[in-house]
Design a protein around this motif. Structure first.
Motif, short mmCIF file in Angstrom:
data_model
loop_
_atom_site.label_atom_id
_atom_site.label_comp_id
_atom_site.label_asym_id
_atom_site.label_seq_id
_atom_site.Cartn_x
_atom_site.Cartn_y
_atom_site.Cartn_z
N ARG A 4 0.93 107.15 26.49
CA ARG A 4 -0.14 106.69 27.38
C ARG A 4 -1.07 107.85 27.72
O ARG A 4 -0.78 109.00 27.44
N LEU A 14 -1.78 108.60 22.48
CA LEU A 14 -1.98 107.99 21.17
C LEU A 14 -3.18 108.58 20.45
O LEU A 14 -3.12 108.83 19.25
N ASN A 15 -4.27 108.85 21.18
CA ASN A 15 -5.47 109.34 20.51
C ASN A 15 -5.33 110.77 19.96
O ASN A 15 -6.21 111.25 19.27
N CYS A 75 5.01 103.41 25.69
CA CYS A 75 3.70 103.32 26.33
C CYS A 75 3.87 102.34 27.50
O CYS A 75 4.94 102.27 28.09
N ARG A 133 0.81 100.39 21.98
CA ARG A 133 0.33 101.72 21.58
C ARG A 133 1.45 102.54 20.97
O ARG A 133 1.24 103.27 19.99
N SER A 134 2.65 102.41 21.52
CA SER A 134 3.77 103.18 20.98
C SER A 134 4.11 102.71 19.57
O SER A 134 4.50 103.52 18.72
N ARG A 191 1.90 101.65 17.38
CA ARG A 191 0.88 102.26 16.53
C ARG A 191 1.19 103.74 16.31
O ARG A 191 1.06 104.26 15.20
N ALA A 192 1.62 104.43 17.36
CA ALA A 192 1.98 105.85 17.26
C ALA A 192 3.18 106.02 16.34
O ALA A 192 3.21 106.93 15.50
#
Length: 105
Positions: free
Chosen positions: A30, A48-49, A66, A71-72, A74-75
């Motif tokens: 996050r 993530l970014n 996340c 998001r997690s 995707r990471a």
């Protein structure tokens, strides 16, 4: 060919909580403000970014969390492609019922 589309392993927040005695490496993906509002003690914030810049050990299992699990995931996919041993935490901090450091979730 199908190895390129290997699914990301996942776990529940309850399973992760039972692993805490083993001091697992937990990456909270996050944003820093979200992390400061409440996170799992011992977790490291790596948004993530910036995940493509992560330089940890590839032989150490990484648990990614996340807020909700999106998001997690995707990471985890990005890190898995780089050779990391990853596990996505389904439900994220919104499902976490264990100890929280910082603010309230």
């Amino acid at each position: 060919m199908f190895g390129l589309f290997k699914s990301v392993p996942s776990t529940t927040t309850n399973q992760l909580e039972s692993e805490l005695t083993n001091k697992p490496m937990i990456l909270d993906v996050r944003m820093p403000g979200e992390y400061r509002q409440g996170h799992i003690p011992g977790s490291k914030n790596f948004p993530l970014n910036k995940i493509e810049q992560y330089k940890g050990k590839t032989d150490e299992k990484l648990y990614l969390i996340c807020q909700s699990g999106m998001r997690s995931k995707r990471a985890a996919t990005a890190l898995q492609k780089k050779g990391f041993d990853v596990v996505n935490v389904r439900g994220g901090m919104s499902q976490w019922s264990g100890t929280v450091r910082g603010g309230k979730i």
